[in-house]
Scaffold this active site. Structure first.
Site, mmCIF file in Angstrom:
data_model
loop_
_atom_site.group_PDB
_atom_site.id
_atom_site.type_symbol
_atom_site.label_atom_id
_atom_site.label_comp_id
_atom_site.label_asym_id
_atom_site.label_seq_id
_atom_site.Cartn_x
_atom_site.Cartn_y
_atom_site.Cartn_z
ATOM 1 N N LYS A 297 0.842 -1.204 0.000
ATOM 2 C CA LYS A 297 0.000 0.000 0.000
ATOM 3 C C LYS A 297 0.876 1.252 0.000
ATOM 4 C CE LYS A 297 -0.398 -0.248 5.061
ATOM 5 N NZ LYS A 297 -1.231 -0.792 6.147
ATOM 6 N N ARG B 255 -11.354 -0.002 14.178
ATOM 7 C CA ARG B 255 -11.140 0.739 12.940
ATOM 8 C C ARG B 255 -12.104 0.248 11.861
ATOM 9 N NH1 ARG B 255 -5.189 1.027 10.163
ATOM 10 N NH2 ARG B 255 -5.586 -1.183 9.800
ATOM 11 N N ARG C 49 0.501 -10.918 6.842
ATOM 12 C CA ARG C 49 0.499 -9.691 6.027
ATOM 13 C C ARG C 49 1.666 -8.821 6.455
ATOM 14 N NH1 ARG C 49 -4.626 -9.664 8.479
ATOM 15 N NH2 ARG C 49 -3.949 -7.838 9.654
ATOM 16 N N TYR D 299 14.385 31.249 4.465
ATOM 17 C CA TYR D 299 13.249 32.049 4.921
ATOM 18 C C TYR D 299 13.335 32.377 6.410
ATOM 19 C CZ TYR D 299 11.028 30.710 0.510
ATOM 20 O OH TYR D 299 10.743 30.523 -0.804
ATOM 21 N N CYS E 38 13.033 24.588 2.613
ATOM 22 C CA CYS E 38 12.068 25.170 1.675
ATOM 23 C C CYS E 38 11.265 24.048 1.002
ATOM 24 C CB CYS E 38 12.794 25.983 0.608
ATOM 25 S SG CYS E 38 14.009 27.141 1.253
ATOM 26 N N MET E 39 10.367 24.425 0.124
ATOM 27 C CA MET E 39 9.517 23.412 -0.514
ATOM 28 C C MET E 39 10.343 22.449 -1.372
ATOM 29 S SD MET E 39 6.155 23.868 -2.940
ATOM 30 C CE MET E 39 5.204 24.810 -1.763
ATOM 31 N N ASP E 40 11.339 22.977 -2.074
ATOM 32 C CA ASP E 40 12.058 22.165 -3.049
ATOM 33 C C ASP E 40 13.566 22.119 -2.842
ATOM 34 O OD1 ASP E 40 9.482 22.248 -4.542
ATOM 35 O OD2 ASP E 40 10.095 24.335 -4.778
#
Ligand SMILES: *Cc1c(COP(=O)(O)O)cnc(C)c1O
Length: 386
Positions: free
Chosen positions: A43, A141, A226, A270, A318-320
């Site tokens: 998954k 669940r 599993r 930042y 940062c994001m990237d």
């Protein structure tokens, strides 16, 4: 360290060690008795490792069946030619029953409406809808309560379009040794299976073990285990570590894209939460950020491996992209720091030059678990299979 190839388009990537994945899969398979199948849980894109390539390795190393979380994940495996049985680990929306039948994906079932719609659809296509019955023994669940199971089976068993291929439950505390909670779930489950058998109802494959239960409780293996996280070389808990040797499968690498020696007092990234504290601090940039799963919570806390050194990441992630500092001259004398150059290989997770940063190390800094660390890295980084 092996030679790191890197994608042409981006100097940040995931490396997947297929041989390690193969050995981990074999290690689990060899722990199971002859009558016990290995269901490999792939998954969430195989916990970020890439579901299709991983499933291909696993099927050659002992996987009997696969499990996924969503219908989309099941379709992806089928379209890639994976032919083993595939279980969806919860009950999907009723709207997708035809898709399940078409792709031969087994749902987990615990609602009568869903079961009958699925059976009806399968029968109309001259097929049999195989399913696994989920039993809630204490996770609270999904699934039927143990006392509801017999009545549920009697209500749906008349349907010629349905076939119970399995009955399962899921443990909430399998990673704790000597747990009363585990024992109670185990008793509720075995009582349910006994009741089914005494009522003359075939439970199909009986299964309950995730990775920790597979390692710690061999007496609970039943017909199938599993296994998820362990296949990827990670331990679900400290108590399983001494029981089984596993090899990490995912490494995260980057190459330095830019370097500079900013003057003392200059801020980095930042908010300037980091300022260059003294002379001879080199600031190096790598093109990986929080959109790649390098959580922003790690800002200023994590280290990277480069050129035989461990360097502190500095400034906000940062994001990237993010930056790290090389303390040239001023570093610990036993490991003299030296400047890095554009193109130098940086390891964010994995081994380099005899040092290692694990998913557990990163998880501890983020206050989460190794599962989430690899899932997050899988979001955007290109995967290279070595
Ligand atoms: C995710 C999952 C597993 C695998 O768990 P691991 O701890 O990764 O081995 C097994 N069963 C169910 C129902 C799951 O949701």
């Amino acid at each position: 360290m092996r030679n790191s190839t890197c994608p042409d388009t981006r100097w940040a990537w995931i490396e997947i060690d297929q041989a390690a994945l193969r050995r981990n899969t074999r290690a689990f398979k060899s722990r199971l008795g002859r009558g016990t199948q290995l269901m490999c849980v792939v998954k969430a894109d195989a916990y970020g490792h890439g579901a299709v390539p991983c499933a291909r390795v696993m099927r050659g190393a002992g996987a009997d069946q696969f499990a996924v979380a969503t219908v989309e994940e099941g379709i992806e495996l089928r379209e890639a030619g994976i032919e083993e049985p595939i279980l969806i680990l919860s009950e999907p929306p009723m709207e997708c029953v035809a898709t399940l039948v078409n792709y031969d994906l087994m749902p987990s079932i615990y609602n009568e409406d869903f079961a009958l719609a699925y059976g009806e659809c399968a029968a109309s296509m001259d097929r049999v809808g195989r399913y696994h019955l989920a039993v809630d023994t204490g996770m609270n669940r999904i699934g039927l309560l143990p006392k509801e199971v017999l009545e549920f089976r009697r209500a749906i068993d008349f349907h010629r379009g349905l076939e119970c291929a399995g009955t399962f439950t899921h443990f909430a505390t399998a990673d704790v040794l000597e747990g009363w909670d585990f024992d109670l779930q185990w008793k509720r489950f075995t009582d349910t299976i006994t009741a089914l058998e005494q009522a003359g109802l075939n439970p199909g494959l009986v299964h309950c073990d995730n990775t920790p239960a597979t390692i710690l409780h061999p007496e609970t293996h039943f017909d199938m285990c599993r296994v998820g996280v362990g296949l990827y070389g990670m331990h679900p808990s400290e108590v399983t570590v001494p029981r089984l040797d596993l090899e990490p499968v995912m490494s995260v690498r980057a190459r330095v894209t830019r370097t500079a020696f900013p003057p003392v007092g200059e801020g980095v990234s930042y908010g300037y939460v980091y300022r260059v504290p003294k002379q001879n601090i080199q600031i190096a940039t790598i093109p990986i950020g929080y959109a790649d799963g390098l959580s922003r919570n790690l800002s200023g806390k994590m280290e990277v491996l480069v050129g035989g050194m461990r360097c502190r990441q500095v400034g906000r992630i940062c994001m990237d992209q993010c930056m790290f500092a090389v303390d040239v001259n001023g570093a610990r004398s036993y490991r003299p720091a030296h400047p890095v150059s554009c193109g130098d290989l940086v390891t964010i997770m994995g081994e380099q030059d005899g040092d290692c940063i694990t998913a557990d190390d990163i998880a501890a800094l983020r206050d989460t678990i190794n599962y989430e660390v690899t899932c997050n890295f899988g979001m955007r980084l290109e995967k290279v299979y070595v």
